[in-house]
Design a protein around this motif. Structure first.
Motif, PDB file in Angstrom:
ATOM      1  N   GLU A   1     -17.018 114.073  37.157  1.00 34.85           N
ATOM      2  CA  GLU A   1     -18.142 114.208  38.084  1.00 34.85           C
ATOM      3  C   GLU A   1     -18.459 112.903  38.807  1.00 34.85           C
ATOM      4  OE1 GLU A   1     -19.901 112.888  34.164  1.00 34.85           O
ATOM      5  OE2 GLU A   1     -18.297 114.247  34.844  1.00 34.85           O
ATOM      6  N   LYS A   2     -17.838 111.809  38.350  1.00 36.15           N
ATOM      7  CA  LYS A   2     -18.064 110.502  38.982  1.00 36.15           C
ATOM      8  C   LYS A   2     -16.927 110.114  39.938  1.00 36.15           C
ATOM      9  CE  LYS A   2     -20.467 108.872  34.820  1.00 36.15           C
ATOM     10  NZ  LYS A   2     -20.447 107.882  33.714  1.00 36.15           N
ATOM     11  N   ARG A   3     -15.994 111.013  40.144  1.00 33.26           N
ATOM     12  CA  ARG A   3     -14.812 110.688  40.930  1.00 33.26           C
ATOM     13  C   ARG A   3     -14.706 111.625  42.135  1.00 33.26           C
ATOM     14  NH1 ARG A   3     -10.655 109.688  35.823  1.00 33.26           N
ATOM     15  NH2 ARG A   3     -11.799 107.887  34.974  1.00 33.26           N
ATOM     16  N   ARG A   4     -14.986 111.073  43.277  1.00 33.84           N
ATOM     17  CA  ARG A   4     -14.973 111.860  44.513  1.00 33.84           C
ATOM     18  C   ARG A   4     -13.580 112.376  44.827  1.00 33.84           C
ATOM     19  NH1 ARG A   4     -15.826 110.024  50.320  1.00 33.84           N
ATOM     20  NH2 ARG A   4     -16.774 111.811  51.373  1.00 33.84           N
TER      21      ARG A   4
ATOM     22  N   LEU B   1     -13.389 115.605  42.855  1.00 37.84           N
ATOM     23  CA  LEU B   1     -14.338 116.661  43.214  1.00 37.84           C
ATOM     24  C   LEU B   1     -14.061 117.277  44.583  1.00 37.84           C
ATOM     25  CD1 LEU B   1     -17.669 115.090  41.913  1.00 37.84           C
ATOM     26  CD2 LEU B   1     -16.378 116.996  40.899  1.00 37.84           C
TER      27      LEU B   1
ATOM     28  N   LEU C   1     -21.880 119.018  42.509  1.00 38.95           N
ATOM     29  CA  LEU C   1     -21.427 117.785  41.863  1.00 38.95           C
ATOM     30  C   LEU C   1     -20.934 116.776  42.907  1.00 38.95           C
ATOM     31  CD1 LEU C   1     -19.476 119.217  38.780  1.00 38.95           C
ATOM     32  CD2 LEU C   1     -21.676 118.024  38.765  1.00 38.95           C
ATOM     33  N   LEU C   2     -20.287 117.271  43.963  1.00 33.93           N
ATOM     34  CA  LEU C   2     -19.800 116.385  45.015  1.00 33.93           C
ATOM     35  C   LEU C   2     -20.966 115.739  45.764  1.00 33.93           C
ATOM     36  CD1 LEU C   2     -17.375 115.274  46.592  1.00 33.93           C
ATOM     37  CD2 LEU C   2     -17.478 117.317  48.040  1.00 33.93           C
TER      38      LEU C   2
ATOM     39  N   CYS D   1     -22.387 112.994  43.595  1.00 32.30           N
ATOM     40  CA  CYS D   1     -21.421 112.039  43.057  1.00 32.30           C
ATOM     41  C   CYS D   1     -21.791 110.604  43.447  1.00 32.30           C
ATOM     42  CB  CYS D   1     -20.031 112.377  43.566  1.00 32.30           C
ATOM     43  SG  CYS D   1     -18.740 111.290  42.937  1.00 32.30           S
TER      44      CYS D   1
ATOM     45  N   ASP E   1     -19.855 108.100  43.468  1.00 30.53           N
ATOM     46  CA  ASP E   1     -18.687 107.452  44.081  1.00 30.53           C
ATOM     47  C   ASP E   1     -18.714 107.700  45.596  1.00 30.53           C
ATOM     48  OD1 ASP E   1     -16.201 106.475  44.814  1.00 30.53           O
ATOM     49  OD2 ASP E   1     -15.073 108.136  43.890  1.00 30.53           O
TER      50      ASP E   1
END
Length: 382
Positions: free
Chosen positions: A123-126, A129, A151-152, A155, A157
């Motif tokens: 969920e922290k990585r664009r 996602l 989530l995007l 995010c 990131d």
């Protein structure tokens, strides 16, 4: 008892070497080893995440699989190794030819020494996602309880993400189908007809083969080149033109694409060698008119063989009228092809040194030829 398939999601990335090829090859391998590919996202160019390195190409896919989560992980690691990836337990992030991660295995939540599903921190990585949102926008993360679109948006990131025009295919058949028309060329005895036949059979292509055995001037030409060169080349040109007009323009609903064991430009290559200056000038006028109207291949593959190897192959197939073909003639033909490719930059040409390959008896050699074709196309697409 047969296990019901599970829909799994996988992320793919590469920032080393022919990145697009490694992604495409991995998809084919995963489909062969693990199940049926359901969907593939767009491909995104992203900066290296967590270390200094070249930009990544990233994508995600979904696949129906009956493998257990552990077996599926082993499959991903095997495909990475085949691409030259060596995972290391320590040392942090680094550039790699291929990176594949299991993101979801259905709705399962798994925590073991080897595997955590859903993939931690996704969920922290664009770059994960966004492609996931392409193929599963409303899929809810079984732990976080939010779909990929939400989530995007949340995010943290904010690194750059560029959508590329690259299209990844589910199967080799769909890859070749997208090419539309492939010409396999080469010198006399290079193996072009054999390769064209195999590709046609394996990927459901319409096959166009040169009708040289029907030419009444060919045996006479090998006996008396000066006398029969012009009628030979003119008859070849007329036959090739008619065949290409008919076979490449007619839609075949039962075939996926077209593969031929020659390109019509070979007429000019051979004519330049066999004809006198004035005959060649006249011949070229006819050729230029016809060449404008015929379909050009989207991929032009030239099989290179040494002169000694060509003579050996010619001898093995035992055609009486080919006996005594001089090495000098073969070398002139070879030079003509190279000159054509060199001075036709718009031609999507690929030279394959086929001297060490036996793509009839050795499946690995045949696959190596296909890989070179795919690597060439994918390398030009990005």
């Amino acid at each position: 008892m047969k296990k019901d398939p599970v829909l799994a999601y996988v992320s793919l990335g590469s920032n080393l070497g022919n990145r697009a090829f490694y992604l495409q090859k991995a998809i084919f391998s995963l489909g062969d080893k693990a199940g049926e590919i359901e969907a593939i996202s767009s491909v995104y160019r992203t900066p290296a995440w967590g270390f200094e390195g070249e930009d990544f190409l990233n994508a995600c896919l979904s696949i129906q699989t009956t493998l257990s989560p552990e077996d599926f992980l082993d499959c991903l690691l095997e495909i990475e190794r085949e691409a030259g990836r060596q995972r290391k337990a320590t040392g942090g992030y680094r550039s790699r030819t291929l990176d594949m991660d299991l993101l979801y295995y259905g709705k399962a939540q798994i925590q073991s020494e080897r595997l955590t599903v859903p993939h931690p921190h996704m969920e922290k990585r664009r770059f994960v996602l966004k492609p996931l949102s392409d193929i599963a926008p409303q899929f809810y993360h079984p732990v976080l309880g939010r779909d990929h679109r939400n989530l995007l948006q949340e995010c943290p990131d904010h690194s750059s993400l560029e959508k590329t025009h690259l299209v990844l295919h589910k199967t080799q058949k769909s890859f070749f189908t997208a090419l539309g028309f492939v010409a396999i060329e080469g010198n006399i005895g290079a193996g072009k007809t054999t390769l064209a036949r195999k590709i046609s059979q394996d990927f459901n292509a319409k096959l166009i083969l040169e009708r040289f055995e029907d030419n009444p001037f060919l045996p006479k030409f090998y006996q008396d080149r000066a006398r029969y060169a012009f009628p030979l080349e003119l008859s070849f040109l007329a036959d090739r033109y008619q065949q290409f007009i008919e076979d490449t323009r007619q839609l075949d609903l039962f075939k996926s694409f077209v593969v031929s064991d020659y390109d019509i430009y070979k007429s000019l290559i051979f004519a330049k060698i066999t004809l006198g200056i004035e005959e060649y000038k006249l011949y070229r006028k006819f050729f230029s008119i016809m060449y404008r109207e015929v379909r050009k291949p989207n991929l032009y593959v030239y099989l290179y063989q040494s002169t000694d190897r060509l003579l050996e192959q010619i001898s093995k197939r035992g055609r009486a009228y080919e006996e005594g073909i001089p090495a000098e003639y073969l070398e002139q033909i070879q030079s003509g092809y190279f000159d054509f490719m060199k001075h036709t930059p718009e031609l999507n040409s690929l030279i394959i040194d086929a001297g060490g390959y036996d793509f009839v008896s050795r499946p690995e050699d045949y696959n190596a030829i296909l890989d070179q074709m795919m690597a060439h196309v994918m390398g030009k697409d990005i």
